[in-house]
Design an enzyme around this catalytic site. Structure first.
Site, PDB file in Angstrom:
ATOM      1  N   GLY A   5     -14.946   3.545  -0.415  1.00  0.00           N
ATOM      2  CA  GLY A   5     -13.948   2.600  -0.922  1.00  0.00           C
ATOM      3  C   GLY A   5     -13.921   1.240  -0.242  1.00  0.00           C
ATOM      4  N   THR A  14       0.839  -1.201   0.000  1.00  0.00           N
ATOM      5  CA  THR A  14       0.000   0.000   0.000  1.00  0.00           C
ATOM      6  C   THR A  14       0.873   1.250   0.000  1.00  0.00           C
ATOM      7  OG1 THR A  14      -1.920   1.041   1.010  1.00  0.00           O
ATOM      8  CG2 THR A  14      -0.376   0.014   2.525  1.00  0.00           C
ATOM      9  N   ALA A  60      -4.258  11.956  -9.344  1.00  0.00           N
ATOM     10  CA  ALA A  60      -3.395  11.339 -10.365  1.00  0.00           C
ATOM     11  C   ALA A  60      -2.284  10.528  -9.692  1.00  0.00           C
ATOM     12  CB  ALA A  60      -2.795  12.419 -11.266  1.00  0.00           C
ATOM     13  N   ASP A 110      -5.920  -3.735  -7.569  1.00  0.00           N
ATOM     14  CA  ASP A 110      -6.709  -2.515  -7.313  1.00  0.00           C
ATOM     15  C   ASP A 110      -7.659  -2.242  -8.471  1.00  0.00           C
ATOM     16  OD1 ASP A 110      -5.816  -1.709  -4.814  1.00  0.00           O
ATOM     17  OD2 ASP A 110      -4.154  -0.517  -5.594  1.00  0.00           O
ATOM     18  N   LYS A 143       3.819   1.286  -3.751  1.00  0.00           N
ATOM     19  CA  LYS A 143       3.322   0.485  -4.887  1.00  0.00           C
ATOM     20  C   LYS A 143       4.230   0.558  -6.114  1.00  0.00           C
ATOM     21  CE  LYS A 143      -1.487   0.517  -3.472  1.00  0.00           C
ATOM     22  NZ  LYS A 143      -2.852   0.850  -3.752  1.00  0.00           N
ATOM     23  N   PRO A 172      -1.461  19.774 -11.880  1.00  0.00           N
ATOM     24  CA  PRO A 172      -1.975  19.495 -13.222  1.00  0.00           C
ATOM     25  C   PRO A 172      -0.987  18.711 -14.092  1.00  0.00           C
ATOM     26  CG  PRO A 172      -2.338  21.793 -12.628  1.00  0.00           C
ATOM     27  CD  PRO A 172      -1.473  21.216 -11.558  1.00  0.00           C
TER      28      PRO A 172
HETATM   29  P1  NAP Z   1      -0.762   8.794  -3.764  1.00  0.00           P
HETATM   30  O1  NAP Z   1      -0.156   8.038  -4.878  1.00  0.00           O
HETATM   31  O2  NAP Z   1       0.115   9.386  -2.716  1.00  0.00           O
HETATM   32  O3  NAP Z   1      -1.617  10.011  -4.455  1.00  0.00           O
HETATM   33  C1  NAP Z   1      -2.240  10.974  -3.657  1.00  0.00           C
HETATM   34  C2  NAP Z   1      -3.182  11.818  -4.530  1.00  0.00           C
HETATM   35  O4  NAP Z   1      -3.901  12.671  -3.648  1.00  0.00           O
HETATM   36  C3  NAP Z   1      -2.453  12.721  -5.516  1.00  0.00           C
HETATM   37  O5  NAP Z   1      -3.237  12.880  -6.671  1.00  0.00           O
HETATM   38  C4  NAP Z   1      -2.376  14.037  -4.738  1.00  0.00           C
HETATM   39  O6  NAP Z   1      -2.250  15.174  -5.553  1.00  0.00           O
HETATM   40  C5  NAP Z   1      -3.715  14.038  -4.066  1.00  0.00           C
HETATM   41  N1  NAP Z   1      -3.804  14.893  -2.879  1.00  0.00           N
HETATM   42  C6  NAP Z   1      -3.170  14.731  -1.709  1.00  0.00           C
HETATM   43  N2  NAP Z   1      -3.543  15.695  -0.851  1.00  0.00           N
HETATM   44  C7  NAP Z   1      -4.446  16.473  -1.499  1.00  0.00           C
HETATM   45  C8  NAP Z   1      -5.187  17.633  -1.142  1.00  0.00           C
HETATM   46  N3  NAP Z   1      -5.080  18.187   0.067  1.00  0.00           N
HETATM   47  N4  NAP Z   1      -6.024  18.157  -2.044  1.00  0.00           N
HETATM   48  C9  NAP Z   1      -6.138  17.618  -3.269  1.00  0.00           C
HETATM   49  N5  NAP Z   1      -5.449  16.534  -3.678  1.00  0.00           N
HETATM   50  C10 NAP Z   1      -4.622  15.975  -2.791  1.00  0.00           C
HETATM   51  O7  NAP Z   1      -1.839   7.925  -2.980  1.00  0.00           O
HETATM   52  P2  NAP Z   1      -2.785   6.789  -3.618  1.00  0.00           P
HETATM   53  O8  NAP Z   1      -2.108   5.473  -3.584  1.00  0.00           O
HETATM   54  O9  NAP Z   1      -3.290   7.284  -4.917  1.00  0.00           O
HETATM   55  O10 NAP Z   1      -3.963   6.740  -2.538  1.00  0.00           O
HETATM   56  C11 NAP Z   1      -4.921   7.790  -2.477  1.00  0.00           C
HETATM   57  C12 NAP Z   1      -6.088   7.392  -1.576  1.00  0.00           C
HETATM   58  O11 NAP Z   1      -6.775   6.280  -2.104  1.00  0.00           O
HETATM   59  C13 NAP Z   1      -5.639   6.977  -0.171  1.00  0.00           C
HETATM   60  O12 NAP Z   1      -6.527   7.554   0.742  1.00  0.00           O
HETATM   61  C14 NAP Z   1      -5.791   5.468  -0.187  1.00  0.00           C
HETATM   62  O13 NAP Z   1      -6.076   4.958   1.118  1.00  0.00           O
HETATM   63  C15 NAP Z   1      -6.980   5.294  -1.101  1.00  0.00           C
HETATM   64  N6  NAP Z   1      -6.999   3.963  -1.709  1.00  0.00           N
HETATM   65  C16 NAP Z   1      -8.079   3.151  -1.451  1.00  0.00           C
HETATM   66  C17 NAP Z   1      -8.131   1.898  -1.996  1.00  0.00           C
HETATM   67  C18 NAP Z   1      -9.308   1.024  -1.688  1.00  0.00           C
HETATM   68  O14 NAP Z   1      -9.232  -0.198  -1.877  1.00  0.00           O
HETATM   69  N7  NAP Z   1     -10.417   1.587  -1.254  1.00  0.00           N
HETATM   70  C19 NAP Z   1      -7.110   1.408  -2.823  1.00  0.00           C
HETATM   71  C20 NAP Z   1      -6.029   2.263  -3.101  1.00  0.00           C
HETATM   72  C21 NAP Z   1      -5.996   3.539  -2.527  1.00  0.00           C
HETATM   73  P3  NAP Z   1      -0.800  15.672  -6.059  1.00  0.00           P
HETATM   74  O15 NAP Z   1      -0.468  14.839  -7.264  1.00  0.00           O
HETATM   75  O16 NAP Z   1      -1.004  17.097  -6.371  1.00  0.00           O
HETATM   76  O17 NAP Z   1       0.160  15.456  -4.931  1.00  0.00           O
END
Ligand code: NAP
Length: 529
Positions: A507, A326, A396, A366, A330, A421
């Protein structure tokens, strides 16, 4: 079999007995932390000496000094708290050092007998206590506590030799290191491997990083693991004041019932979660429950990880067969794999690693987990019914990558909006999607709305519970607002969608679906190895 040793940390013997009674089915032995008993309790030494006779399991006698993580020398070690009838009694008590008082108490209690083990710290002579222990047939544990940095891997040989030397004195050596990183845990795994010819020992890592060493005591070659009584109790209950005796300890019930600690053998297939943080992850509960319900051997544990190569090497030493991966590892997991599935490569991230030969095979569940959750929430017959729909994806990062590629595969047109962006542009380029930032000038991309809105950022989750990443959007033409976050159950993004009459889903079902696909892979890898 390694045993579960309950730490009795309450301030009275009555409370400790109550806790013992509550945990009886989940434990094999107990450790009485005399240094945590109140001064008034220590004034009644006869009751304390009788405690082993009232205790239903073998008992360890421990009186821990502050430098070893204990409390001896607090209010419970005032002069006068020495054994009645001893040379130190009465006025002679004044002027004796805390260590002398401690040894006095050890000798008094050991002479009364009934203790299975006594824990005497390595490096403290305590000769009279040693002799009293030998006379009363009490096994001596010599413990070493390190709260500083754990040793580097090359020093593992030194520590293994030290354990062997200690064991040659007819004592049970115990090594407890505070683990502050994945490298510290790896060092402990090496020490355990190098001292595998010491049949009676305990090696454990303290702190959240060290937790796997407590669950995998058997793999560490430890005779037992320490546990506390962690169930919430109301104030009047006997165990209300019980607390963990050391950082990272698990409750006896969790060890026994969730991890099936006593069933873990050298052959049990082991799986883990690599991430940071992992403490609130539901994955251990989900996977261990499935192993138990399906009558399969297997244990799954969360491994807080700040260094993926170190965690994987530790996994190799313990013979682990696979991992969930996680945030934030990843992409690294895919990079370190020797083989990978098409989806993982396309997405550029792996949430699953499976042991394959000397290396690890990377997979991604995922994306299919997300599609299954979407199909369920939209009450569709199958994924093909998604074709032709339009989706807005907010974010993203890794989760967005899985969603975007899965939607593209299903024939859904995608619009990606992200805080940065440039990242949205790069991801959009992979699937020919439209993209923009989170500001209102992206409204032009949404004039015709979107059938599905997928929120994939961590906004809405602690510590950003009040953040809606797209507060200005009106959910035009939206059939479903989907948020990958599941804690809290309803994010501010979902709350706004609901207030506009839009159907919502969090989720949790995606988590369950991706875990089910992963579990299937774990199950197969456990059978084929
Ligand atoms: P990640 O790779 O670190 O990406 C984080 C994303 O969130 C980026 O797009 C980031 O934007 C954005 N972000 C962070 N803080 C923000 C804010 N204050 N306002 C707007 N955008 C913000 O993390 P990830 O792996 O994608 O995970 C993201 C979420 O999905 C987590 O909460 C995770 O627990 C959840 N998730 C859930 C599942 C499930 O099975 N339900 C599976 C996978 C992930 P920037 O690019 O600008 O930094």
């Amino acid at each position: 079999m390694s045993r579960i040793c309950l730490c009795l940390t309450a301030s009275t013997l009555r409370e400790n007995l109550g806790v013992l009674k509550l945990c009886r089915d989940n434990i094999d032995m107990a450790e009485l932390r005399v240094d945590l008993l109140s001064a008034s309790e220590l004034d009644r030494l006869d009751r304390l000496a009788d405690f082993p006779a009232r205790c239903p399991v073998p008992l360890v006698l421990t009186i821990r000094l502050p430098e070893d993580g204990g409390h001896w020398g607090g209010e419970n070690a005032v002069p006068g708290n020495v054994c009645p009838g001893s040379a130190a009694a009465g006025s002679a008590a004044a002027g004796r050092t805390l260590e002398e008082q401690r040894e006095e108490l050890f000798v008094h209690l050991l002479k009364k007998g009934g203790w299975a083990f006594v824990d005497l710290e390595e490096g403290r002579p305590l000769e009279r206590a040693v002799s009293a222990a030998r006379q009363s047939q009490t096994r001596i544990i010599r413990s070493l506590h390190h709260f500083g940095q754990a040793p580097e891997k090359p020093e593992a040989g030194f520590w293994a030799d030290r354990l062997k030397n200690m064991a040659s004195e007819d004592v049970i050596p115990k090594l407890a290191f505070y683990c502050r990183s994945s490298r510290d845990v790896l060092a402990l795994a090496h020490i355990a491997r190098l001292s595998s010819d010491v049949p009676e020992k305990v090696i454990l890592g303290m702190g959240e990083y060290g937790m796997p060493t407590r669950i995998l005591a058997r793999r560490m070659g430890s005779l037992w693991t320490y546990a506390f009584h962690g169930d919430s109790l109301d104030d009047d209950s006997p165990g209300a004041k019980a607390r963990p005796a050391a950082p990272g300890q698990l409750s006896a019930r969790e060890l026994d019932e969730l991890y099936r600690f006593r069933e873990i053998t050298a052959q049990t297939p082991l799986f883990g979660l690599l991430g940071n943080p992992v403490s609130h992850s539901r994955s251990p509960r989900i996977h261990n429950t499935w192993f138990r319900e399906q009558g399969l051997p297997g244990a799954y544990l969360a491994m807080r990880t700040d260094d993926v190569p170190a965690a994987l090497e530790t996994g190799r030493i313990w013979g682990m067969k696979g991992f969930s991966v996680t945030v934030p590892h990843k992409a690294k997991a895919l990079e370190l794999s020797v083989a990978s599935g098409t989806l993982a490569r396309r997405i550029g991230a792996a949430n699953t690693l499976l042991a394959e030969g000397e290396g690890w095979r990377a997979e991604n569940t995922d994306a299919p987990g997300f599609i299954a959750a979407l199909v369920e929430a939209l009450v569709l017959k199958e994924a093909s019914a998604l074709a032709g729909m339009k989706a807005l994806v907010i974010g993203a990062g890794g989760a967005a990558r899985a969603a975007v590629h899965a939607l593209d595969e299903a024939g859904v047109k995608v619009i990606i909006l992200n805080r940065t962006p440039e990242k949205a542009r790069l991801l959009a380029g992979e699937v020919g999607a439209r993209w923009g930032g989170l500001e209102q000038d992206s409204a032009a991309l949404l004039v015709n709305g979107a059938d599905i809105a997928v929120q994939t950022t961590s906004a809405g989750m602690a510590p950003m519970e009040t953040v809606n990443p797209l507060p200005w959007w009106n959910f035009r033409n939206c059939r479903l607002a989907f948020d990958m976050v599941y804690a809290p159950e309803e994010t501010v993004f979902l709350a706004r969608a609901r207030s506009l009459g839009i159907k919502t889903a969090n989720g949790l079902s995606m988590l369950q679906y991706q875990a089910a696909l992963q579990f299937d892979m774990f199950r197969k890898s456990a059978v084929t190895e």
